[in-house]
Scaffold this motif. Structure first.
Motif, PDB file in Angstrom:
ATOM      1  N   GLN A 180      56.566  39.464  64.299  1.00  0.00           N
ATOM      2  CA  GLN A 180      56.601  40.814  64.872  1.00  0.00           C
ATOM      3  C   GLN A 180      55.688  40.915  66.098  1.00  0.00           C
ATOM      4  OE1 GLN A 180      58.775  42.751  63.379  1.00  0.00           O
ATOM      5  NE2 GLN A 180      58.503  44.451  64.813  1.00  0.00           N
ATOM      6  N   LEU A 181      54.517  40.297  65.995  1.00  0.00           N
ATOM      7  CA  LEU A 181      53.573  40.322  67.123  1.00  0.00           C
ATOM      8  C   LEU A 181      54.168  39.617  68.337  1.00  0.00           C
ATOM      9  CD1 LEU A 181      50.261  39.502  65.216  1.00  0.00           C
ATOM     10  CD2 LEU A 181      50.729  41.616  66.463  1.00  0.00           C
ATOM     11  N   LYS A 182      54.840  38.491  68.091  1.00  0.00           N
ATOM     12  CA  LYS A 182      55.438  37.741  69.196  1.00  0.00           C
ATOM     13  C   LYS A 182      56.569  38.554  69.819  1.00  0.00           C
ATOM     14  CE  LYS A 182      57.068  33.236  70.548  1.00  0.00           C
ATOM     15  NZ  LYS A 182      57.294  31.843  70.185  1.00  0.00           N
ATOM     16  N   LYS A 183      57.377  39.168  68.962  1.00  0.00           N
ATOM     17  CA  LYS A 183      58.510  39.961  69.437  1.00  0.00           C
ATOM     18  C   LYS A 183      58.057  41.112  70.327  1.00  0.00           C
ATOM     19  CE  LYS A 183      62.306  42.603  67.370  1.00  0.00           C
ATOM     20  NZ  LYS A 183      62.784  43.123  66.079  1.00  0.00           N
ATOM     21  N   GLU A 184      56.925  41.729  69.926  1.00  0.00           N
ATOM     22  CA  GLU A 184      56.432  42.887  70.676  1.00  0.00           C
ATOM     23  C   GLU A 184      55.460  42.489  71.785  1.00  0.00           C
ATOM     24  OE1 GLU A 184      55.073  46.083  68.266  1.00  0.00           O
ATOM     25  OE2 GLU A 184      56.768  45.956  66.893  1.00  0.00           O
ATOM     26  N   GLY A 185      55.242  41.187  71.943  1.00  0.00           N
ATOM     27  CA  GLY A 185      54.326  40.730  72.992  1.00  0.00           C
ATOM     28  C   GLY A 185      52.904  41.180  72.755  1.00  0.00           C
ATOM     29  N   ALA A 186      52.558  41.304  71.477  1.00  0.00           N
ATOM     30  CA  ALA A 186      51.221  41.822  71.137  1.00  0.00           C
ATOM     31  C   ALA A 186      50.347  40.727  70.558  1.00  0.00           C
ATOM     32  CB  ALA A 186      51.371  42.964  70.124  1.00  0.00           C
ATOM     33  N   SER A 187      50.473  39.520  71.096  1.00  0.00           N
ATOM     34  CA  SER A 187      49.781  38.378  70.491  1.00  0.00           C
ATOM     35  C   SER A 187      48.597  37.891  71.317  1.00  0.00           C
ATOM     36  CB  SER A 187      50.768  37.228  70.275  1.00  0.00           C
ATOM     37  OG  SER A 187      51.373  36.892  71.501  1.00  0.00           O
ATOM     38  N   SER A 188      47.926  38.798  72.018  1.00  0.00           N
ATOM     39  CA  SER A 188      46.820  38.365  72.871  1.00  0.00           C
ATOM     40  C   SER A 188      45.546  38.051  72.091  1.00  0.00           C
ATOM     41  CB  SER A 188      46.522  39.438  73.922  1.00  0.00           C
ATOM     42  OG  SER A 188      46.199  40.646  73.282  1.00  0.00           O
ATOM     43  N   ILE A 189      45.437  38.544  70.862  1.00  0.00           N
ATOM     44  CA  ILE A 189      44.256  38.253  70.039  1.00  0.00           C
ATOM     45  C   ILE A 189      44.408  36.857  69.440  1.00  0.00           C
ATOM     46  CG2 ILE A 189      42.963  38.932  67.976  1.00  0.00           C
ATOM     47  CD1 ILE A 189      44.268  41.753  68.418  1.00  0.00           C
ATOM     48  N   PRO A 190      43.370  36.011  69.556  1.00  0.00           N
ATOM     49  CA  PRO A 190      43.458  34.701  68.893  1.00  0.00           C
ATOM     50  C   PRO A 190      43.555  34.880  67.376  1.00  0.00           C
ATOM     51  CG  PRO A 190      41.602  34.799  70.431  1.00  0.00           C
ATOM     52  CD  PRO A 190      42.115  36.193  70.279  1.00  0.00           C
ATOM     53  N   ILE A 191      44.597  34.349  66.792  1.00  0.00           N
ATOM     54  CA  ILE A 191      44.812  34.499  65.356  1.00  0.00           C
ATOM     55  C   ILE A 191      44.704  33.144  64.665  1.00  0.00           C
ATOM     56  CG2 ILE A 191      46.500  35.115  63.572  1.00  0.00           C
ATOM     57  CD1 ILE A 191      47.640  37.170  65.563  1.00  0.00           C
ATOM     58  N   VAL A 192      43.855  33.104  63.632  1.00  0.00           N
ATOM     59  CA  VAL A 192      43.671  31.893  62.836  1.00  0.00           C
ATOM     60  C   VAL A 192      44.289  32.130  61.461  1.00  0.00           C
ATOM     61  CG1 VAL A 192      41.978  30.390  61.730  1.00  0.00           C
ATOM     62  CG2 VAL A 192      41.555  31.262  64.037  1.00  0.00           C
ATOM     63  N   ILE A 193      45.149  31.225  61.050  1.00  0.00           N
ATOM     64  CA  ILE A 193      45.781  31.327  59.743  1.00  0.00           C
ATOM     65  C   ILE A 193      44.865  30.691  58.689  1.00  0.00           C
ATOM     66  CG2 ILE A 193      47.789  30.668  58.354  1.00  0.00           C
ATOM     67  CD1 ILE A 193      48.390  32.632  60.656  1.00  0.00           C
ATOM     68  N   VAL A 194      44.702  31.390  57.575  1.00  0.00           N
ATOM     69  CA  VAL A 194      43.908  30.868  56.458  1.00  0.00           C
ATOM     70  C   VAL A 194      44.835  30.785  55.252  1.00  0.00           C
ATOM     71  CG1 VAL A 194      41.857  31.187  55.031  1.00  0.00           C
ATOM     72  CG2 VAL A 194      41.893  32.065  57.375  1.00  0.00           C
ATOM     73  N   SER A 195      45.062  29.559  54.754  1.00  0.00           N
ATOM     74  CA  SER A 195      46.061  29.438  53.688  1.00  0.00           C
ATOM     75  C   SER A 195      45.833  28.195  52.835  1.00  0.00           C
ATOM     76  CB  SER A 195      47.464  29.367  54.307  1.00  0.00           C
ATOM     77  OG  SER A 195      48.426  29.234  53.309  1.00  0.00           O
ATOM     78  N   THR A 196      46.277  28.282  51.588  1.00  0.00           N
ATOM     79  CA  THR A 196      46.290  27.081  50.739  1.00  0.00           C
ATOM     80  C   THR A 196      47.454  26.176  51.119  1.00  0.00           C
ATOM     81  OG1 THR A 196      47.292  28.557  49.129  1.00  0.00           O
ATOM     82  CG2 THR A 196      45.122  27.747  48.614  1.00  0.00           C
ATOM     83  N   SER A 197      48.520  26.751  51.673  1.00  0.00           N
ATOM     84  CA  SER A 197      49.656  25.936  52.109  1.00  0.00           C
ATOM     85  C   SER A 197      49.241  25.150  53.347  1.00  0.00           C
ATOM     86  CB  SER A 197      50.846  26.814  52.484  1.00  0.00           C
ATOM     87  OG  SER A 197      51.124  27.713  51.462  1.00  0.00           O
ATOM     88  N   ALA A 198      49.405  23.858  53.279  1.00  0.00           N
ATOM     89  CA  ALA A 198      48.937  23.057  54.411  1.00  0.00           C
ATOM     90  C   ALA A 198      50.040  22.174  54.982  1.00  0.00           C
ATOM     91  CB  ALA A 198      47.763  22.184  53.976  1.00  0.00           C
TER      92      ALA A 198
END
Lengths: 150, 130
Positions: free
Chosen positions: B72-90
């Protein structure tokens, strides 16, 4: 697929990295089931599927929660926080086990929950029980699993 | 300079663990902005776009998953904040999908404070001595 080695490695890694605690494997006859105050359960589905239970004493549950969150000994630890911490600990341990068993493969897990009793034996599933001690307190992990075609 | 950090994870305990790890790495934090589900997290990421220095995002959350949020962020062009994924899935496919959708880093649970600190240095620079 060495499930026991994967589970042991996961237990050691999660406790060391996240709770700063060290695990010693012990013999089952050194543990009395009545010592356990909290039991968590999570269903897993990936290269293996089944159910994992973690059994801990009151003291160990409190130590895991305090160390995970970073609460000092003198600060109050609320029951809800303790239960949340045990659920997160179970999530970490089961998730890490699945990624060690099959690093490249996707898997699903349910949200871990606190239960009164460990899951009863399941038909067609192998049972793997790891007994150990954390700061001289008994600690047990039971994994009932079967290999899948995933 | 103090940082404003977003923590989006349905686990209150995991948000506490991340807060502790970030502070242990000596980052000066003016505010942690937190959400316990994907919908509220999306509001934080879009509503505070100019304020957040970095955000940590769980993949498995109620209402809107982390992957849906990235899409959704990519679609709306709202991805300027650096986002780090935290997950058990690797698994590599999950990591690649997240990166393709705009995430800048991936932390696998379980992690140490040093794992978090190393990634933050790469993304927003070193913690400044107070």
């Amino acid at each position: 697929m060495d499930v026991k080695a994967s589970l042991l490695s996961s237990i050691e890694e999660v406790l060391d990295k996240m709770a700063f605690m060290f695990f010693d494997e012990t013999e089952p006859d050194e543990i009395d089931i009545d010592d356990f105050a909290y039991i968590t359960e999570v269903s897993i589905n990936g290269v293996i599927s089944g159910v994992l239970n973690i059994l801990v004493t009151e003291s160990t549950a409190r130590n895991i929660a305090r160390n995970l969150i970073g609460i000092r000994d003198e600060d109050e630890l609320y029951d809800d926080t303790l239960k949340d911490a045990m659920q997160e600990f179970t999530n970490l341990l089961s998730g890490r086990t699945m990624t060690i068993i099959n690093p490249a493969g996707p898997f699903d897990m349910e949200i871990p929950k606190l239960v009164e009793h460990a899951a009863p034996p399941r038909n067609g599933h192998a049972t793997l029980t790891i007994n150990g001690a954390l700061d001289d307190e008994p600690f047990r992990v039971v994994l009932q699993y079967r290999e899948t075609s995933n | 300079m103090s940082k404003t950090i977003g923590l989006i994870d349905d686990s209150k305990v995991m948000r506490s663990i991340l807060r502790k790890a970030i502070l242990m790495c000596n980052y000066s934090v003016s505010e942690f902005i937190e959400a316990d589900n994907g919908v509220d997290g999306f509001q934080i990421l879009t509503g505070n776009r100019g304020d957040l220095d970095i955000a940590f995002l769980d993949l498995h959350m109620p209402k809107m998953s982390g992957l849906e949020m990235l899409k959704q962020l990519k679609k709306e062009g709202a991805s300027s904040i650096p986002i780090v994924i935290v997950s058990t899935s690797a698994d590599m496919q999950t990591q690649k999908t997240c990166m393709d959708l705009g995430a800048v880093g991936f932390i696998r649970k379980p992690f140490t404070p040093q794992d978090v600190g190393s990634l933050m240095v790469q993304i927003i620079g070193k913690a400044e001595a107070v």
